[in-house]
Each structure stands twice: as structure tokens, then as C-alpha cells.
Motif scaffolding. Structure first.
Motif, PDB file in Angstrom:
ATOM      1  N   GLY A   7       2.048  48.518  17.146  1.00  0.00           N
ATOM      2  CA  GLY A   7       3.498  48.883  16.332  1.00  0.00           C
ATOM      3  C   GLY A   7       4.610  48.710  17.269  1.00  0.00           C
ATOM      4  O   GLY A   7       5.668  49.136  16.542  1.00  0.00           O
ATOM      5  N   LEU A   8       4.563  48.560  18.418  1.00  0.00           N
ATOM      6  CA  LEU A   8       5.877  48.484  19.431  1.00  0.00           C
ATOM      7  C   LEU A   8       6.493  47.228  18.977  1.00  0.00           C
ATOM      8  O   LEU A   8       5.674  46.023  19.248  1.00  0.00           O
ATOM      9  CB  LEU A   8       5.718  48.647  20.800  1.00  0.00           C
TER      10      LEU A   8
ATOM     11  N   VAL B 201       2.214  53.022  32.223  1.00  0.00           N
ATOM     12  CA  VAL B 201       0.737  53.428  31.449  1.00  0.00           C
ATOM     13  C   VAL B 201       1.007  53.307  30.148  1.00  0.00           C
ATOM     14  O   VAL B 201      -0.085  52.631  29.542  1.00  0.00           O
ATOM     15  CB  VAL B 201       0.519  55.087  31.860  1.00  0.00           C
ATOM     16  N   VAL B 202       2.083  53.563  29.536  1.00  0.00           N
ATOM     17  CA  VAL B 202       2.295  53.214  27.954  1.00  0.00           C
ATOM     18  C   VAL B 202       2.438  51.705  27.801  1.00  0.00           C
ATOM     19  O   VAL B 202       1.609  51.209  26.770  1.00  0.00           O
ATOM     20  CB  VAL B 202       3.505  53.828  27.650  1.00  0.00           C
ATOM     21  N   LEU B 203       2.830  50.678  28.547  1.00  0.00           N
ATOM     22  CA  LEU B 203       2.733  49.384  28.434  1.00  0.00           C
ATOM     23  C   LEU B 203       1.622  48.719  28.617  1.00  0.00           C
ATOM     24  O   LEU B 203       1.139  48.065  27.895  1.00  0.00           O
ATOM     25  CB  LEU B 203       3.705  48.738  29.473  1.00  0.00           C
TER      26      LEU B 203
ATOM     27  N   VAL C 215      11.526  46.667  21.563  1.00  0.00           N
ATOM     28  CA  VAL C 215      10.969  47.903  22.169  1.00  0.00           C
ATOM     29  C   VAL C 215      10.323  47.546  23.530  1.00  0.00           C
ATOM     30  O   VAL C 215      10.483  48.021  24.670  1.00  0.00           O
ATOM     31  CB  VAL C 215      10.235  48.893  21.415  1.00  0.00           C
ATOM     32  N   LEU C 216       9.195  46.618  23.387  1.00  0.00           N
ATOM     33  CA  LEU C 216       8.621  46.003  24.487  1.00  0.00           C
ATOM     34  C   LEU C 216       9.421  45.626  25.514  1.00  0.00           C
ATOM     35  O   LEU C 216       9.207  46.344  26.834  1.00  0.00           O
ATOM     36  CB  LEU C 216       7.558  45.152  24.251  1.00  0.00           C
ATOM     37  N   ALA C 217      10.393  44.880  25.391  1.00  0.00           N
ATOM     38  CA  ALA C 217      11.213  44.186  26.390  1.00  0.00           C
ATOM     39  C   ALA C 217      12.296  45.461  27.156  1.00  0.00           C
ATOM     40  O   ALA C 217      12.326  45.610  28.262  1.00  0.00           O
ATOM     41  CB  ALA C 217      12.283  43.413  25.516  1.00  0.00           C
TER      42      ALA C 217
END
Ligand code: TYD
Length: 209
Positions: free
Chosen positions: A62-63, A50-52, A67-69
Motif C-alpha cells: 500500500g505504499l 527495515v520498513v523498506l 512514499v517509497l521514493a
């Protein structure tokens, strides 16, 4: 097979390659044929997924790429534990719209591929990965045709880079992720037919084991 008696089938491809359409058509065909099917996707519908999705829609900014990976890999492990593995243990066919090759292609473009691979090393391999091979121009035409707001990785030049990145990771992980390449430029009906034929062969193999 590493878990249970089910089969884990994944669809991969650049944005606009048709993974969502084909995943749902495949699920419908298999259900019609009497298989117990669980349809799912990544990013998942769990808490990290959900955050992704917020980040992909730029509602959350700002990620960093790092951090995304990490989040994509964390979502994957959560998705495996909460959705995929339990269904496989019950002997179901699990169809996922995207899986590890998405991280290797998308996150591997911006971060060292070896690091992305290491993050995903704990995720069981797919029993079959259908790679919908579509050139970036065809995919762009489809994306623009379906409208909606542009997501994080939607820009055409980004998608050309994604297509190249997929080419590399599909070759590299062809054996471990059991990749079968499907010509995704054909009509949706033709692609669905080819996918179903491939999947039937894989499911029949289970019957003989
Ligand atoms: P997509 O599957 O097209 O979903 P929707 O139809 O809801 O837009 O979008 C998911 C996006 O997430 C796509 O651009 C690829 C990206 N993605 C990654 O970058 N890494 C990953 O590990 C996964 C699973 C997806």
C-alpha cells in the motif's frame, strides 16, 4: 573528499548483477590487505531500511511510489549519518551495496527523475561507484537460479526497464558519482579481480594526496 579521510565505495546494478556477492568479496580482499573496512547496504539496517525491506518483500503493501521514493531518500540520510560518515571520519573504507543511483534508476522510472534527484541532493557523492553492467537476461537467469520469493522489482520486464534506467542515470551522473563500469557478465572471480584493480588505483591515489 568531502568528509574525513576514508573512502566511500558503492556497488550498483540491476537485481542479479552481483552487487551483494562483489561487495562482500571486495570487503574481504581489502581486509586481507590490511584496510579497515565497513560493509554496509541500502536499504540500510536502520529503522527506515527495515520498513523498506518489508515493502520489498511485499509484507508491507500500500505504499505509493511517491512514499517509497521519500523513504529510500530518508533511509539514505539516516544511513549516512549513523554508519557511513562516522566510519569515513575514522579513515575507514566504506563499501555500500547500492546507493543514490539505485533511487535514480528504480524510483526515477516511476516518478520524475528531477524530483528523485532533488530528494537525494543532500547525500554526499560516492568516491567511487562500480556499476556492474549485466544484461537483463543474464541477471534474470541468476535470480531464478538462486530461488527465493519474488521481490517488488524482480519481474523480468521490470528489470529490462531498470537496465535502461540505469544506463541513463549512469551516463548522467558518471562524473559526480565517479562511476566506473565493470562488465558484470564475466565469472565472479574475473569481476572481483577487475573491481579490486580499480579500487586499488583509487586507494593509492589517496596515499599520494
Ligand atoms: P537487493 O539489493 O537485491 O537486496 P536483497 O539481496 O536483500 O534482495 O534489493 C534491494 C532492492 O531495493 C532492489 O530491487 C533495488 C531496490 N532499491 C530501490 O528501489 N531504491 C533504492 O534507493 C535502493 C537503495 C534499492
Amino acid at each position: 573528499m568531502s568528509t574525513g579521510s576514508g573512502r566511500f565505495i558503492v556497488l550498483e546494478g540491476i537485481d542479479g548483477s552481483g552487487t551483494t556477492t562483489q561487495a562482500s568479496r571486495l570487503a574481504a580482499s581489502l581486509r586481507e590487505a590490511g584496510h579497515a573496512v565497513v560493509s554496509t547496504r541500502e536499504p540500510s539496517d536502520g529503522p527506515i531500511g527495515v520498513v523498506l525491506r518489508q515493502a520489498l518483500k511485499r509484507r508491507l503493501v500500500g505504499l505509493s511510489d511517491r512514499v517509497l521514493a521519500l523513504l529510500f531518500a530518508a533511509d539514505r540520510l539516516d544511513h549516512l549519518a549513523s554508519v557511513v560518515e562516522p566510519a569515513l571520519a575514522e579513515g575507514k573504507v566504506v563499501i555500500s551495496d547500492r546507493y543514490v543511483l539505485s533511487s535514480m534508476a528504480y524510483q526515477g522510472m516511476r516518478m520524475p527523475l528531477a524530483w528523485v534527484e532533488a530528494l537525494n541532493a543532500a547525500a554526499r557523492p560516492a568516491d567511487l561507484t562500480l556499476y556492474l553492467d549485466v544484461d537483463a537476461r543474464t541477471a534474470a537467469r541468476r535470480r531464478h537460479g538462486r530461488g527465493g520469493s519474488e521481490e517488488l522489482f524482480d519481474a523480468d520486464e521490470v528489470q529490462r526497464a531498470v537496465a535502461r534506467a540505469y544506463g541513463r542515470v549512469v551516463r548522467k551522473h558518471a562524473r559526480s558519482q565517479r562511476v566506473v563500469r565493470v562488465d558484470g557478465r564475466a565469472t565472479a572471480d574475473e569481476v572481483a579481480k577487475e573491481i579490486l584493480a580499480t579500487v586499488r588505483t583509487v586507494l593509492q591515489r589517496r596515499g599520494r594526496k
